[in-house]
Design a protein around this motif. Structure first.
Motif, PDB file in Angstrom:
ATOM      1  N   PHE A 101      -0.835  46.862  46.518  1.00  0.00           N
ATOM      2  CA  PHE A 101       0.156  46.650  47.562  1.00  0.00           C
ATOM      3  C   PHE A 101      -0.365  45.736  48.676  1.00  0.00           C
ATOM      4  CE2 PHE A 101       1.639  50.765  45.712  1.00  0.00           C
ATOM      5  CZ  PHE A 101       2.751  50.210  45.084  1.00  0.00           C
ATOM      6  N   ASP A 102      -1.672  45.708  48.891  1.00  0.00           N
ATOM      7  CA  ASP A 102      -2.234  44.699  49.788  1.00  0.00           C
ATOM      8  C   ASP A 102      -1.968  43.299  49.230  1.00  0.00           C
ATOM      9  OD1 ASP A 102      -3.183  46.450  51.694  1.00  0.00           O
ATOM     10  OD2 ASP A 102      -5.296  46.209  51.182  1.00  0.00           O
ATOM     11  N   ALA A 103      -2.143  43.148  47.913  1.00  0.00           N
ATOM     12  CA  ALA A 103      -1.944  41.838  47.287  1.00  0.00           C
ATOM     13  C   ALA A 103      -0.484  41.411  47.379  1.00  0.00           C
ATOM     14  CB  ALA A 103      -2.396  41.882  45.829  1.00  0.00           C
ATOM     15  N   ILE A 104       0.426  42.338  47.098  1.00  0.00           N
ATOM     16  CA  ILE A 104       1.851  41.998  47.178  1.00  0.00           C
ATOM     17  C   ILE A 104       2.230  41.673  48.618  1.00  0.00           C
ATOM     18  CG2 ILE A 104       4.180  42.911  46.846  1.00  0.00           C
ATOM     19  CD1 ILE A 104       3.044  44.546  44.491  1.00  0.00           C
ATOM     20  N   TRP A 105       1.679  42.433  49.569  1.00  0.00           N
ATOM     21  CA  TRP A 105       1.948  42.131  50.987  1.00  0.00           C
ATOM     22  C   TRP A 105       1.418  40.744  51.335  1.00  0.00           C
ATOM     23  CZ3 TRP A 105      -1.540  40.927  54.828  1.00  0.00           C
ATOM     24  CH2 TRP A 105      -1.002  40.808  56.120  1.00  0.00           C
ATOM     25  N   LEU A 106       0.222  40.401  50.849  1.00  0.00           N
ATOM     26  CA  LEU A 106      -0.341  39.089  51.115  1.00  0.00           C
ATOM     27  C   LEU A 106       0.593  37.991  50.610  1.00  0.00           C
ATOM     28  CD1 LEU A 106      -2.772  37.425  52.164  1.00  0.00           C
ATOM     29  CD2 LEU A 106      -3.713  37.555  49.832  1.00  0.00           C
ATOM     30  N   GLY A 107       1.249  38.252  49.484  1.00  0.00           N
ATOM     31  CA  GLY A 107       2.180  37.281  48.935  1.00  0.00           C
ATOM     32  C   GLY A 107       3.355  36.999  49.846  1.00  0.00           C
ATOM     33  N   THR A 108       3.718  37.976  50.683  1.00  0.00           N
ATOM     34  CA  THR A 108       4.824  37.760  51.622  1.00  0.00           C
ATOM     35  C   THR A 108       4.407  36.892  52.798  1.00  0.00           C
ATOM     36  OG1 THR A 108       4.370  39.721  53.004  1.00  0.00           O
ATOM     37  CG2 THR A 108       5.742  40.049  51.031  1.00  0.00           C
ATOM     38  N   GLN A 109       3.104  36.695  52.988  1.00  0.00           N
ATOM     39  CA  GLN A 109       2.600  35.931  54.122  1.00  0.00           C
ATOM     40  C   GLN A 109       2.378  34.456  53.786  1.00  0.00           C
ATOM     41  OE1 GLN A 109       2.270  37.993  57.056  1.00  0.00           O
ATOM     42  NE2 GLN A 109       3.311  39.244  55.506  1.00  0.00           N
ATOM     43  N   GLN A 110       2.591  34.079  52.518  1.00  0.00           N
ATOM     44  CA  GLN A 110       2.307  32.713  52.082  1.00  0.00           C
ATOM     45  C   GLN A 110       3.593  32.045  51.594  1.00  0.00           C
ATOM     46  OE1 GLN A 110      -0.715  33.164  49.081  1.00  0.00           O
ATOM     47  NE2 GLN A 110      -2.248  33.937  50.525  1.00  0.00           N
ATOM     48  N   ALA A 111       3.842  30.840  52.081  1.00  0.00           N
ATOM     49  CA  ALA A 111       5.081  30.142  51.722  1.00  0.00           C
ATOM     50  C   ALA A 111       5.193  29.917  50.214  1.00  0.00           C
ATOM     51  CB  ALA A 111       5.156  28.813  52.473  1.00  0.00           C
TER      52      ALA A 111
ATOM     53  N   ALA B  88       8.839  33.759  47.963  1.00  0.00           N
ATOM     54  CA  ALA B  88      10.082  33.968  47.222  1.00  0.00           C
ATOM     55  C   ALA B  88       9.847  34.810  45.971  1.00  0.00           C
ATOM     56  CB  ALA B  88      10.700  32.619  46.851  1.00  0.00           C
ATOM     57  N   ALA B  89       8.748  34.536  45.248  1.00  0.00           N
ATOM     58  CA  ALA B  89       8.453  35.304  44.037  1.00  0.00           C
ATOM     59  C   ALA B  89       8.193  36.766  44.370  1.00  0.00           C
ATOM     60  CB  ALA B  89       7.245  34.702  43.317  1.00  0.00           C
ATOM     61  N   VAL B  90       7.468  37.010  45.453  1.00  0.00           N
ATOM     62  CA  VAL B  90       7.175  38.383  45.851  1.00  0.00           C
ATOM     63  C   VAL B  90       8.450  39.082  46.321  1.00  0.00           C
ATOM     64  CG1 VAL B  90       5.943  39.796  47.527  1.00  0.00           C
ATOM     65  CG2 VAL B  90       4.750  37.949  46.362  1.00  0.00           C
ATOM     66  N   GLN B  91       9.315  38.357  47.019  1.00  0.00           N
ATOM     67  CA  GLN B  91      10.579  38.939  47.457  1.00  0.00           C
ATOM     68  C   GLN B  91      11.411  39.387  46.263  1.00  0.00           C
ATOM     69  OE1 GLN B  91      12.157  39.454  50.828  1.00  0.00           O
ATOM     70  NE2 GLN B  91      12.993  40.808  49.254  1.00  0.00           N
ATOM     71  N   ARG B  92      11.484  38.548  45.231  1.00  0.00           N
ATOM     72  CA  ARG B  92      12.212  38.947  44.017  1.00  0.00           C
ATOM     73  C   ARG B  92      11.565  40.165  43.365  1.00  0.00           C
ATOM     74  NH1 ARG B  92      15.679  34.820  42.212  1.00  0.00           N
ATOM     75  NH2 ARG B  92      16.283  33.680  44.083  1.00  0.00           N
ATOM     76  N   THR B  93      10.244  40.200  43.400  1.00  0.00           N
ATOM     77  CA  THR B  93       9.537  41.345  42.823  1.00  0.00           C
ATOM     78  C   THR B  93       9.900  42.631  43.548  1.00  0.00           C
ATOM     79  OG1 THR B  93       7.690  39.956  42.106  1.00  0.00           O
ATOM     80  CG2 THR B  93       7.252  42.307  42.370  1.00  0.00           C
ATOM     81  N   LEU B  94       9.934  42.574  44.873  1.00  0.00           N
ATOM     82  CA  LEU B  94      10.294  43.749  45.657  1.00  0.00           C
ATOM     83  C   LEU B  94      11.744  44.136  45.431  1.00  0.00           C
ATOM     84  CD1 LEU B  94       8.523  42.801  48.999  1.00  0.00           C
ATOM     85  CD2 LEU B  94       7.781  44.534  47.360  1.00  0.00           C
ATOM     86  N   ASP B  95      12.633  43.155  45.324  1.00  0.00           N
ATOM     87  CA  ASP B  95      14.058  43.432  45.165  1.00  0.00           C
ATOM     88  C   ASP B  95      14.341  44.223  43.895  1.00  0.00           C
ATOM     89  OD1 ASP B  95      14.618  42.120  47.495  1.00  0.00           O
ATOM     90  OD2 ASP B  95      15.300  40.257  46.544  1.00  0.00           O
ATOM     91  N   ARG B  96      13.554  43.978  42.848  1.00  0.00           N
ATOM     92  CA  ARG B  96      13.857  44.632  41.577  1.00  0.00           C
ATOM     93  C   ARG B  96      12.983  45.851  41.288  1.00  0.00           C
ATOM     94  NH1 ARG B  96      11.111  42.476  36.724  1.00  0.00           N
ATOM     95  NH2 ARG B  96       9.243  41.313  37.354  1.00  0.00           N
ATOM     96  N   THR B  97      12.085  46.164  42.205  1.00  0.00           N
ATOM     97  CA  THR B  97      11.255  47.355  42.019  1.00  0.00           C
ATOM     98  C   THR B  97      12.103  48.600  42.273  1.00  0.00           C
ATOM     99  OG1 THR B  97       9.272  46.169  42.734  1.00  0.00           O
ATOM    100  CG2 THR B  97       9.190  48.581  42.768  1.00  0.00           C
ATOM    101  N   THR B  98      12.198  49.463  41.269  1.00  0.00           N
ATOM    102  CA  THR B  98      13.036  50.660  41.380  1.00  0.00           C
ATOM    103  C   THR B  98      12.225  51.938  41.547  1.00  0.00           C
ATOM    104  OG1 THR B  98      13.110  50.816  38.969  1.00  0.00           O
ATOM    105  CG2 THR B  98      14.918  49.643  40.041  1.00  0.00           C
TER     106      THR B  98
END
Length: 384
Positions: A233-243, A247-257
């Motif tokens: 989750f640190d890695a996924i959070w880091l992905g939200t901090q980089q241009a 977008a890829a991380v946002q899609r990943t979060l959107d579909r995580t159920t």
């Protein structure tokens, strides 16, 4: 003697935040509920502290496959090495009677092996490559016998395995290697999901992930163990901090159920991102040589994700947050419940605690610490 052996939580206890409505029991869906015939389910598996290898990846995929009903396929995930990371990725698409499942198991422990080799001098029992793929004390210097008598077998096991091999991972991650490890893990997550189940993407993984999800936004289930929860989750959070990856991380979060965490350590690891009360002004502290991480991580990266981008996007779409389920053995020295954690409450994300015993307690005195921490995958309550 048999009367002195018991499992206090052979039947699991549950707690949740927010609590269920009056008169209702705590409930949450399992992985099988996400399987659909119309489209595949993506599953991301991340191991915890201690050295892991291909055997863990194979067993993790095989166990999950069996638990969701299995099928005619033979479990044989294919390995690729994530470039410039040392991380190994094991992937396979499997058919089940409920629908296809694309499994992705990340083995990150090769990143820390070079540093853990520096503790070989302290290990009494040296694993042999011919007998164990996890062996890493190999050179004449590393295999030199420990010079003193450590004859208490339980203490020897704890020192050799839990401290020198396992807790060492947490020490390394929370130290100067953290930024590099998190950046490598982000690459692994993007590659895993951009080629889920062993597909070959036609572009860079981040772009492939975005393009694929625009066509068919498959559901994603994340299953993490121990320190792996924090790293993932640190890695996924880091992905939200980089241009380049946002977008890829946002899609990943959107579909995580669903998010399942076994033996999570986030409450104690969060202390490394918290601060004691300052007695000296920050400018004076810097002048005195105080240092800080290059990246300023949140105290609870999962909370920051669910309360930040994911929470805002789901609120706008009228979708609930993923179901977060934390499995804990109260006698596991390296695991923590989440509902009452001050750091979790700070971010306010919903969670279900499942308290269950992984092994027997003897005479009300001790539960072996190794299975207490590592046997969640064998616990019937967790698997069901």
């Amino acid at each position: 003697m048999l009367a002195g052996c018991a499992r206090p939580y052979a039947s699991a206890a549950y707690d949740s935040s927010p609590p269920p409505p009056p008169g209702r029991e705590i409930e949450f869906p399992g992985v099988v509920h996400e399987l659909q015939r119309e489209r595949p389910l993506d599953v991301l598996l991340v191991h915890g502290m201690c050295t892991h290898d291909r055997r863990w990846a194979h067993a993790a995929v095989a166990d999950l496959y069996r638990d969701v009903g299995g099928g005619p396929d033979t479990v044989a995930p294919q390995m690729t090495v994530v470039p410039d990371t040392d991380i190994q990725l094991f992937q396979q698409t499997l058919s089940t009677r409920h629908g296809p499942m694309r499994a992705n198991a990340i083995v990150w422990s090769p990143m820390t092996t070079p540093l853990k080799k520096k503790l070989c001098f302290d290990q009494v029992v040296k694993l042999k490559p011919a007998e164990n793929d996890n062996a890493y004390c190999l050179s004449p210097e590393e295999t030199r016998p420990y010079p003193y008598q450590r004859d208490a077998s339980l203490n020897r096991t704890i020192k050799d395995e839990i401290l020198d091999d396992c807790l060492a991972d947490a020490m390394i991650y929370q130290g100067r290697s953290r930024d590099e490890m998190t950046a490598r893990m982000l690459k692994a997550v993007l590659q895993a999901l951009g080629s889920s189940g062993g597909q070959q993407p036609v572009a860079r993984y981040a772009r492939a992930l975005i393009a694929a999800l625009e066509v068919a936004p498959e559901s994603l289930v994340i299953i993490t163990d121990s320190l792996g929860s924090k790293i993932a989750f640190d890695a996924i959070w880091l992905g939200t901090q980089q241009a380049s990856t946002r977008a890829a991380v946002q899609r990943t979060l959107d579909r995580t159920t669903q998010i399942f965490m076994r033996a999570n350590q986030m409450p104690i690891l969060a202390l490394a991102d918290d601060e004691i009360e300052r007695k000296v002004a920050p400018a004076r502290a810097r002048a005195a040589g105080a240092t800080a991480d290059e990246v300023r991580y949140p105290r609870d990266s999962l909370g920051a994700l669910l309360g930040g981008l994911a929470g805002a996007a789901r609120a706008m779409a009228g979708k609930p947050l993923p179901t977060v389920v934390a499995f804990t053995d109260p006698n596991d020295l390296l695991s923590f419940i989440l509902v009452p954690s001050p750091h979790r409450r700070e971010y306010g994300y919903p969670v279900v605690d499942v308290v269950t015993s992984n092994a027997d307690t003897y005479f009300g005195f001790f539960e072996h610490p190794l299975p207490a921490h590592t046997a969640y995958d064998k616990n019937a309550t967790v698997r069901e």
